[in-house]
Design a protein around this motif. Structure first.
Motif, PDB file in Angstrom:
ATOM      1  N   ASP A 207      -4.156   5.309  -2.198  1.00 31.80           N
ATOM      2  CA  ASP A 207      -3.695   4.556  -1.030  1.00 31.80           C
ATOM      3  C   ASP A 207      -2.626   3.533  -1.349  1.00 31.80           C
ATOM      4  O   ASP A 207      -1.754   3.249  -0.526  1.00 31.80           O
ATOM      5  CB  ASP A 207      -4.872   3.818  -0.371  1.00 31.80           C
ATOM      6  N   SER A 208      -2.703   2.910  -2.525  1.00 32.66           N
ATOM      7  CA  SER A 208      -1.848   1.763  -2.834  1.00 32.66           C
ATOM      8  C   SER A 208      -0.616   2.110  -3.652  1.00 32.66           C
ATOM      9  O   SER A 208       0.142   1.206  -4.033  1.00 32.66           O
ATOM     10  CB  SER A 208      -2.669   0.693  -3.570  1.00 32.66           C
ATOM     11  N   LEU A 209      -0.406   3.383  -3.960  1.00 37.55           N
ATOM     12  CA  LEU A 209       0.725   3.776  -4.810  1.00 37.55           C
ATOM     13  C   LEU A 209       2.031   3.201  -4.266  1.00 37.55           C
ATOM     14  O   LEU A 209       2.304   3.247  -3.070  1.00 37.55           O
ATOM     15  CB  LEU A 209       0.817   5.304  -4.839  1.00 37.55           C
ATOM     16  N   CYS A 210       2.856   2.654  -5.157  1.00 39.17           N
ATOM     17  CA  CYS A 210       4.091   2.001  -4.738  1.00 39.17           C
ATOM     18  C   CYS A 210       5.004   1.858  -5.956  1.00 39.17           C
ATOM     19  O   CYS A 210       4.668   2.298  -7.049  1.00 39.17           O
ATOM     20  CB  CYS A 210       3.794   0.628  -4.126  1.00 39.17           C
ATOM     21  N   VAL A 211       6.157   1.232  -5.755  1.00 40.42           N
ATOM     22  CA  VAL A 211       7.063   0.913  -6.854  1.00 40.42           C
ATOM     23  C   VAL A 211       6.877  -0.566  -7.182  1.00 40.42           C
ATOM     24  O   VAL A 211       6.989  -1.434  -6.310  1.00 40.42           O
ATOM     25  CB  VAL A 211       8.524   1.193  -6.471  1.00 40.42           C
ATOM     26  N   GLY A 212       6.578  -0.842  -8.446  1.00 43.06           N
ATOM     27  CA  GLY A 212       6.322  -2.220  -8.831  1.00 43.06           C
ATOM     28  C   GLY A 212       6.201  -2.378 -10.332  1.00 43.06           C
ATOM     29  O   GLY A 212       6.570  -1.486 -11.100  1.00 43.06           O
ATOM     30  N   PRO A 213       5.654  -3.498 -10.781  1.00 42.34           N
ATOM     31  CA  PRO A 213       5.539  -3.766 -12.216  1.00 42.34           C
ATOM     32  C   PRO A 213       4.368  -3.014 -12.844  1.00 42.34           C
ATOM     33  O   PRO A 213       3.229  -3.129 -12.377  1.00 42.34           O
ATOM     34  CB  PRO A 213       5.304  -5.286 -12.268  1.00 42.34           C
ATOM     35  N   PRO A 214       4.600  -2.242 -13.900  1.00 39.55           N
ATOM     36  CA  PRO A 214       3.496  -1.552 -14.574  1.00 39.55           C
ATOM     37  C   PRO A 214       2.400  -2.505 -15.053  1.00 39.55           C
ATOM     38  O   PRO A 214       1.248  -2.097 -15.195  1.00 39.55           O
ATOM     39  CB  PRO A 214       4.183  -0.860 -15.756  1.00 39.55           C
ATOM     40  N   GLU A 215       2.776  -3.755 -15.292  1.00 43.04           N
ATOM     41  CA  GLU A 215       1.779  -4.742 -15.731  1.00 43.04           C
ATOM     42  C   GLU A 215       0.601  -4.832 -14.758  1.00 43.04           C
ATOM     43  O   GLU A 215      -0.537  -5.086 -15.167  1.00 43.04           O
ATOM     44  CB  GLU A 215       2.431  -6.130 -15.878  1.00 43.04           C
ATOM     45  N   TRP A 216       0.885  -4.602 -13.477  1.00 44.36           N
ATOM     46  CA  TRP A 216      -0.181  -4.690 -12.479  1.00 44.36           C
ATOM     47  C   TRP A 216      -1.217  -3.581 -12.680  1.00 44.36           C
ATOM     48  O   TRP A 216      -2.415  -3.792 -12.457  1.00 44.36           O
ATOM     49  CB  TRP A 216       0.414  -4.623 -11.080  1.00 44.36           C
ATOM     50  N   ASP A 217      -0.786  -2.408 -13.130  1.00 44.52           N
ATOM     51  CA  ASP A 217      -1.733  -1.321 -13.388  1.00 44.52           C
ATOM     52  C   ASP A 217      -2.589  -1.573 -14.624  1.00 44.52           C
ATOM     53  O   ASP A 217      -3.644  -0.948 -14.785  1.00 44.52           O
ATOM     54  CB  ASP A 217      -0.974   0.001 -13.569  1.00 44.52           C
ATOM     55  N   LEU A 218      -2.141  -2.445 -15.494  1.00 37.82           N
ATOM     56  CA  LEU A 218      -2.899  -2.738 -16.707  1.00 37.82           C
ATOM     57  C   LEU A 218      -3.866  -3.903 -16.511  1.00 37.82           C
ATOM     58  O   LEU A 218      -4.674  -4.210 -17.395  1.00 37.82           O
ATOM     59  CB  LEU A 218      -1.931  -3.059 -17.850  1.00 37.82           C
ATOM     60  N   THR A 219      -3.795  -4.540 -15.353  1.00 34.43           N
ATOM     61  CA  THR A 219      -4.589  -5.745 -15.088  1.00 34.43           C
ATOM     62  C   THR A 219      -6.036  -5.463 -14.691  1.00 34.43           C
ATOM     63  O   THR A 219      -6.944  -6.178 -15.151  1.00 34.43           O
ATOM     64  CB  THR A 219      -3.897  -6.589 -14.005  1.00 34.43           C
ATOM     65  N   PRO A 220      -6.349  -4.457 -13.840  1.00 31.11           N
ATOM     66  CA  PRO A 220      -7.735  -4.293 -13.387  1.00 31.11           C
ATOM     67  C   PRO A 220      -8.757  -4.123 -14.498  1.00 31.11           C
ATOM     68  O   PRO A 220      -9.849  -4.694 -14.435  1.00 31.11           O
ATOM     69  CB  PRO A 220      -7.661  -3.038 -12.500  1.00 31.11           C
ATOM     70  N   ILE A 221      -8.425  -3.337 -15.527  1.00 32.73           N
ATOM     71  CA  ILE A 221      -9.385  -3.128 -16.616  1.00 32.73           C
ATOM     72  C   ILE A 221      -9.642  -4.435 -17.359  1.00 32.73           C
ATOM     73  O   ILE A 221     -10.785  -4.748 -17.733  1.00 32.73           O
ATOM     74  CB  ILE A 221      -8.865  -2.050 -17.592  1.00 32.73           C
ATOM     75  N   ALA A 222      -8.584  -5.221 -17.558  1.00 35.80           N
ATOM     76  CA  ALA A 222      -8.744  -6.505 -18.240  1.00 35.80           C
ATOM     77  C   ALA A 222      -9.601  -7.452 -17.418  1.00 35.80           C
ATOM     78  O   ALA A 222     -10.474  -8.159 -17.948  1.00 35.80           O
ATOM     79  CB  ALA A 222      -7.373  -7.123 -18.523  1.00 35.80           C
ATOM     80  N   VAL A 223      -9.368  -7.491 -16.110  1.00 36.21           N
ATOM     81  CA  VAL A 223     -10.160  -8.357 -15.234  1.00 36.21           C
ATOM     82  C   VAL A 223     -11.600  -7.852 -15.153  1.00 36.21           C
ATOM     83  O   VAL A 223     -12.543  -8.647 -15.104  1.00 36.21           O
ATOM     84  CB  VAL A 223      -9.520  -8.428 -13.836  1.00 36.21           C
TER      85      VAL A 223
END
Length: 301
Positions: A207-223
């Motif tokens: 649902d949320s796929l978009c163009v943006g910073p890859p850093e955001w995709d690496l954040t959920p696992i860390a959180v």
């Protein structure tokens, strides 16, 4: 809980059951005996008589995401990114009256349990693909504010606090300088959105796929490690497979706060129809208010 994981039977609100019946009837599917397997941003059902997942939008603020998920799924298929696929032969999303839904081929989890390494590899592959110009740009604050606008039965003090929190985070976010080049991102990349399929791991919940910073995709696992008590190995394997440890970047604390606010506010539009999430919502709001970065959260049910 995984997006497509089937656990115990859940009680289906009458309005949602009615929407499912109408949507399935409109495309020639049988909704009888369907199981509700997720009830947060979407009502997610597994049909009993066909291997089909039905995802029904629960709030006006999420309507655009159904259209986005359809385009994302088509893009994934064109670029051969391992992901769930739309149910073929239908014009999607499917709309019946005020109800909007997307329908997907069900992928049973019969392969190995996905790891942080699997997610890291999937993200590297997806981030390397050329974006389509019709993809949305990453706009996390607009998404958060839509949820606040659609909030039901929320305490006015909580509403005011969350509005101020959005303003505060928007300023901090605007000051970040991301080290990785922009790409197509999943924007909700955690192991709950990876299916261990028969032919390997697959991304789901597009649902949320978009163009943006890859850093955001690496954040959920860390959180997830810091706030939800997930195993440290998940993050370590992800960082190793991807080649970048988000927690070592100076901007990570801002993305952590943003992620925590996002996963807290997702239930605001459905508090009336799913009151069981209220206790956890209040727990999360209390810790955010107090600046408590240690207290552990539980998933919304």
């Amino acid at each position: 809980m995984k997006t497509y994981e089937v656990e115990e039977d859940r009680c289906i609100p009458p309005e949602l059951e009615s929407a499912l019946t109408a949507i399935c009837a409109s495309v020639g599917l049988d909704s009888r005996g369907a199981r509700l397997i997720r009830f947060v941003n979407n009502g997610v059902f597994l049909l009993r008589s066909q291997p089909v997942i039905v995802r029904i939008v629960l709030s006006p603020s999420f309507t655009y995401r159904a259209f986005n998920a359809v385009e994302a799924a088509r893009w994934m298929a064109v670029h051969d990114v391992p992901a769930v696929r739309l149910l073929p032969g239908l014009e999607q999303p499917v709309q019946v009256g005020e109800h909007l839904a997307t329908l997907w081929q069900y992928e049973p989890e019969i392969g190995p349990v996905p790891s942080g390494r699997d997610l890291g590899s999937l993200l590297r592959r997806m981030h390397s693909m050329p974006p389509t110009p019709t993809f949305l740009d990453w706009q996390p604050m607009a998404d958060l504010r839509r949820r606040l606008d659609d909030a039901v039965e929320i305490d006015p003090a909580d509403q005011h606090f969350l509005e101020q929190r959005c303003d505060y985070l928007e300023e901090r976010l605007d000051s970040l300088r991301f080290p990785l080049p922009q790409s197509v991102i999943h924007a909700d990349a955690h192991l709950g959105n990876v299916i261990g399929g028969a032919d390997g791991p697959l991304l789901c919940d597009l649902d949320s796929l978009c163009v943006g910073p890859p850093e955001w995709d690496l954040t959920p696992i860390a959180v997830g490690r810091l706030r939800m008590g997930h195993p440290p190995d998940w993050h370590d394997e992800l960082a190793c497979a991807y080649g970048f440890d988000i927690t070592g970047w100076e901007g990570f604390p801002v993305l952590r706060e943003l992620r925590e606010l996002k996963i807290t506010t997702g239930v605001l539009p459905i508090l009336r129809s799913n009151p069981g999430v209220r206790d956890q919502l209040h727990r999360r709001l209390r810790t955010i208010r107090e600046g408590d970065l240690v207290t552990q959260w539980a998933p919304y049910s």
